[in-house]
Design an enzyme around this catalytic site. Structure first.
Site, PDB file in Angstrom:
ATOM      1  N   HIS A 194       1.139  -1.690   0.033  1.00  0.00           N
ATOM      2  CA  HIS A 194       0.254  -0.107   0.162  1.00  0.00           C
ATOM      3  C   HIS A 194       1.065   0.821  -0.187  1.00  0.00           C
ATOM      4  O   HIS A 194       0.348   2.060   0.004  1.00  0.00           O
ATOM      5  CB  HIS A 194      -1.448   0.202   1.554  1.00  0.00           C
ATOM      6  N   ARG A 233     -10.958  -5.715   7.083  1.00  0.00           N
ATOM      7  CA  ARG A 233     -10.548  -5.485   6.015  1.00  0.00           C
ATOM      8  C   ARG A 233      -8.855  -5.701   6.750  1.00  0.00           C
ATOM      9  O   ARG A 233      -7.790  -6.393   6.196  1.00  0.00           O
ATOM     10  CB  ARG A 233     -10.049  -4.454   5.791  1.00  0.00           C
ATOM     11  N   CYS A 237      -6.561  -8.795   5.312  1.00  0.00           N
ATOM     12  CA  CYS A 237      -4.953  -8.598   4.724  1.00  0.00           C
ATOM     13  C   CYS A 237      -4.410  -9.664   5.364  1.00  0.00           C
ATOM     14  O   CYS A 237      -3.275 -10.238   4.605  1.00  0.00           O
ATOM     15  CB  CYS A 237      -4.864  -7.073   4.793  1.00  0.00           C
TER      16      CYS A 237
END
Length: 276
Positions: A194, A233, A237
């Protein structure tokens, strides 16, 4: 080019810091380096666009997302959240006040009394249990719908996370450490996907940027057809990385949210978001 390289190398040193060096981290300098890195990496993308996640990297994907936003599939979830909030309005107002537009922008925050990060979802459940009500189940369902309703009411407000004490700085550093540390069978870190590879594809999905990540949660997942929280989330991940996930609303995930929200300071809240 030299400026871009300098920023990249500076960020690389910062994100590769050892635990000893991390003690000297200044959160605001750290945040600005992150912003500078993304500006140098994608100079044509305006910083305020980062609230739209991975859609900023593709004109076609952005057009499809904008079309979906004309008739948002999460409106039923928001309505459900409003009904739940209204049903216990007297309780919630004792905790949060009467202006629902001002609730979401307060979180996450560092509580000096407990020396812990407090998230919106944890505050919702504490408010309920303190009043003798049953807490909502974490990750999705009622907790996500109420959170989504409050996020929707706060759209346009700016993320403004405060770090004003040594305890808050340590929570930031712990979240930052979680973000940069490789974990799991694949040896991946949040930063690997990210920050350094944001905008690239992982299988059929485009990797979203760290900047702005917390602005649009909870998120309506098209595949699941429901709102899910940020910590859900995080769990997903970690599972994708073949790492042992932490519990939703654990200190580890709260600190990670604190870090991500702080580096997104100044961006607008635009939750709930829609993602495929």
């Amino acid at each position: 080019m030299k400026k871009t390289l300098a920023i990249t190398l500076t960020l690389g040193v910062t994100f590769g810091a050892t635990a000893t060096l991390a003690a000297a981290i200044d959160p605001e300098t750290d945040r600005q380096q992150m912003v500078d890195f993304f500006k140098a990496k994608n100079p044509k993308i305006a910083m305020d666009a980062y609230v739209n996640g991975a859609y900023i990297y593709s004109a076609d994907a952005m057009a499809q997302w904008e079309a979906a936003e004309e008739f948002p599939p999460y409106l039923d979830a928001i309505d459900s959240g409003e009904q739940l909030y209204t049903a216990d309005k007297a309780v919630f107002e004792k905790c949060f006040g009467t202006d629902v537009t001002k609730i979401r922008p307060k979180y996450p925050m560092f509580d000096e009394a407990t020396q812990k990060v407090v998230t919106l979802e944890s505050s919702i459940n504490k408010c309920r249990t303190d009043a003798g009500l049953k807490p909502y189940k974490l990750k999705e369902g009622d907790i996500a719908n109420v959170s989504g309703y409050l996020a929707y009411q706060a759209r346009g407000a700016k993320i403004d996370v405060k770090i004003e004490s040594e305890g808050a700085r340590k929570a930031y550093e712990d979240g930052r450490k979680s973000y940069i540390t490789p974990t799991g069978q694949f040896g991946l870190s949040c930063a690997k996907c990210h920050t350094y590879n944001a905008g690239r594809n992982a299988r059929a999905d485009t990797l979203s940027p760290n900047i702005g990540h917390t602005s649009h949660f909870p998120v309506f997942r098209a595949g699941a057809q429901k709102l899910t929280t940020l910590h859900h989330r995080y769990l997903g991940c970690h599972e994708n990385m073949r790492a042992e996930p932490f519990e939703a609303q654990s200190d580890q995930y709260k600190n990670l949210e604190f870090f991500q929200a702080y580096v997104s300071n100044g961006l607008e809240i635009n939750g709930p978001g829609y993602r495929k």
